[in-house]
Structures are given as structure tokens and as C-alpha cells.
Design a protein around this motif. Structure first.
Motif, PDB file in Angstrom:
ATOM      1  N   ILE A   1      -6.830   1.376  -3.655  1.00  0.00           N
ATOM      2  CA  ILE A   1      -7.495   0.137  -3.250  1.00  0.00           C
ATOM      3  C   ILE A   1      -8.941   0.153  -3.717  1.00  0.00           C
TER       4      ILE A   1
ATOM      5  N   ALA B   1      -5.760  -3.741  -6.190  1.00  0.00           N
ATOM      6  CA  ALA B   1      -4.862  -2.888  -5.405  1.00  0.00           C
ATOM      7  C   ALA B   1      -3.664  -2.490  -6.248  1.00  0.00           C
TER       8      ALA B   1
ATOM      9  N   VAL C   1       0.003  -0.520  -5.708  1.00  0.00           N
ATOM     10  CA  VAL C   1       0.881  -0.202  -4.585  1.00  0.00           C
ATOM     11  C   VAL C   1       1.917   0.850  -4.948  1.00  0.00           C
TER      12      VAL C   1
ATOM     13  N   THR D   1       5.505  -5.432  -1.130  1.00  0.00           N
ATOM     14  CA  THR D   1       4.469  -6.425  -0.853  1.00  0.00           C
ATOM     15  C   THR D   1       3.282  -6.173  -1.770  1.00  0.00           C
TER      16      THR D   1
ATOM     17  N   GLN E   1      -0.307  -6.229  -3.453  1.00  0.00           N
ATOM     18  CA  GLN E   1      -1.674  -6.362  -2.959  1.00  0.00           C
ATOM     19  C   GLN E   1      -2.601  -6.609  -4.151  1.00  0.00           C
ATOM     20  N   PRO E   2      -3.777  -7.198  -3.900  1.00  0.00           N
ATOM     21  CA  PRO E   2      -4.330  -7.696  -2.647  1.00  0.00           C
ATOM     22  C   PRO E   2      -3.432  -8.770  -2.035  1.00  0.00           C
ATOM     23  N   LEU E   3      -3.294  -8.717  -0.715  1.00  0.00           N
ATOM     24  CA  LEU E   3      -2.443  -9.665  -0.002  1.00  0.00           C
ATOM     25  C   LEU E   3      -3.320 -10.765   0.584  1.00  0.00           C
TER      26      LEU E   3
ATOM     27  N   VAL F   1      -6.615  -5.373   1.426  1.00  0.00           N
ATOM     28  CA  VAL F   1      -6.136  -4.245   0.623  1.00  0.00           C
ATOM     29  C   VAL F   1      -6.023  -3.071   1.588  1.00  0.00           C
ATOM     30  N   TRP F   2      -4.864  -2.428   1.591  1.00  0.00           N
ATOM     31  CA  TRP F   2      -4.504  -1.474   2.644  1.00  0.00           C
ATOM     32  C   TRP F   2      -3.908  -0.222   2.034  1.00  0.00           C
TER      33      TRP F   2
ATOM     34  N   THR G   1       1.865  -3.518   5.528  1.00  0.00           N
ATOM     35  CA  THR G   1       0.749  -4.318   5.014  1.00  0.00           C
ATOM     36  C   THR G   1       0.884  -5.769   5.453  1.00  0.00           C
TER      37      THR G   1
ATOM     38  N   SER H   1      -1.595  -7.738   8.023  1.00  0.00           N
ATOM     39  CA  SER H   1      -2.248  -8.958   7.555  1.00  0.00           C
ATOM     40  C   SER H   1      -2.000 -10.112   8.518  1.00  0.00           C
TER      41      SER H   1
END
Length: 226
Positions: A4, A51, A53, A61, A63-65, A74-75, A92, A96
């Protein structure tokens, strides 16, 4: 672990970021790689999110979400408990959704304090123009920061740059969650650098406090050990 990245620029000028760091980030996330830029006006700021993943749980999923209201997450973490995540859900996406329902700092902290598991994150809260970031109490997920003129960079990985200052990249202290008021920061760019430098030097003395504030940048301590 996912890669991230967030670059906050308080200048309207075009910015360049380290391509070596970008390549390191891509190696962290082979399943999805995306970039997303947010631009604020009056005053001006730019946030570049990147991001990468490594998919491990639920539906993939990317990201960025970004949610329907423009918030961006961003996780890099895993939710083992505290927040309900079914076997078919992605943590994530669950986080969110929870954060998007928050309308106050205390609500954001309540969500984060419930997470059981390692984590590092950056979250753009469109309502209010806030940038949140931090990592869990034990610092089990990497999150680094550095400053260059009017640019703050946050990244889960770094790269050595020949000729650069030896300690340009430093770990974000795992003592709480940080929130930057982007509008106020854009009006006081020099104070942003001074504040975080001082915070890094004396963060241990902040452990006795629950809320630290200097004009636009806040350190909020969350309760509980995750």
C-alpha cells in the motif's frame, strides 16, 4: 501481505514518485495493482493512492477501494475477529463499509479498536477532507513515512536511494491513528513537516494522552490490544 502507498502533495505542481518503490510494491501484490488520484481544490492538495493486492480471503477486491461516496481505503491487514467477516467476504470490503458509515473521529476509532489481527492502512475520508493512517498496536504490518518539501509519502515498503539521507524513510510510530485535515494542511504546509518531525522524536510522551492536536494534524489513541 499487500503493498500500500499514499503520496500527499500540498502543491498543485505535477509530482514524480520513486519507480523503484513502485516495483517493490508490485511484488507484494500479484493479484491486482491499481492507482487512484484525488485532487482537492481551494486550497489545493493531491493524494496518489497505489495498492497491490495479495488475495487470500473471500472475493478478490481490488484496491484502492473507493466507495459510493468517494472515500478511499488502502489496507494491508487481516481481520481474525472483532468485526464479523464471513468466509465468502473480503475483509477490505467489510472494513470499507464500516468506515463509510462513520461520521465522527470517535466512530472511526471504535471500528479500528475492534479489529483483532495485524493491520496497516491509509483512509481518505471525503467528507471533511481527512486523511487517516496508522498501524496496529504491535506494529505487525509495515508502514513507513518520509518528507520531501511539501510532500508526505506513506508506504508499506521502501527503497534505498543513492545519495539520499540515510534516515529518509522512518517507521510510523505504532502508538495510535493519525488524521490530517487536508484543507488546513494545504494552508500550512511548513507546519505539517515540523509537527510530524516533533511527533516522531517524542511520541513516547504522548502515551498518557488520548487526543493530540496541532491545528490540522491529530494523533488519536485507540483502546485495546489487537
Amino acid at each position: 501481505m499487500c503493498g500500500i502507498f499514499c503520496l500527499l502533495s500540498l502543491s498543485p505542481a505535477h509530482f514524480e514518485w520513486d519507480k523503484t518503490v513502485y516495483e517493490h510494491l508490485k511484488r507484494r501484490g500479484p493479484n491486482s495493482s491499481q492507482d487512484l488520484t484525488v485532487t482537492g481544490k481551494n486550497p489545493c492538495y493531491q493524494c496518489l493512492f497505489s495498492a497491490h493486492v495479495l488475495h487470500m480471503r473471500g472475493l478478490l477486491t481490488p484496491q484502492p477501494l473507493q466507495d459510493n461516496t468517494g472515500n478511499i481505503l488502502v489496507w494491508n491487514g487481516e481481520i481474525f475477529g472483532g468485526l464479523p467477516v464471513t468466509p465468502v467476504e473480503n475483509d477490505t470490503a467489510v472494513l470499507s463499509e464500516r468506515l463509510s458509515s462513520c461520521s465522527s473521529p470517535s466512530e472511526v476509532l471504535s471500528v479500528l479498536s475492534r479489529i483483532r489481527g495485524p493491520w496497516g492502512f491509509v483512509y481518505y475520508q471525503k467528507a471533511g477532507d481527512y486523511l487517516w493512517f496508522g498501524r496496529d498496536f504491535f506494529g505487525r504490518r509495515s508502514l513507513l513515512w518520509k518528507f520531501d518539501a511539501e510532500v508526505l509519502t506513506l508506504s508499506s515498503v521502501a527503497a534505498h536511494t543513492p545519495g539520499a539521507a540515510q534516515f529518509a524513510w522512518q517507521e510510523v510510530p505504532a502508538v495510535g491513528v493519525y488524521r490530517i485535515d487536508l484543507k488546513a494542511a494545504a494552508e500550512a504546509a511548513d507546519s505539517l513537516k515540523i509537527f510530524v518531525h516533533c511527533l516522531h522524536q517524542c511520541f513516547l510522551s504522548l502515551l498518557a494522552h488520548c487526543f493530540i492536536s496541532l491545528c490540522f494534524c491529530h494523533l488519536l489513541l485507540i483502546s485495546g490490544i489487537t
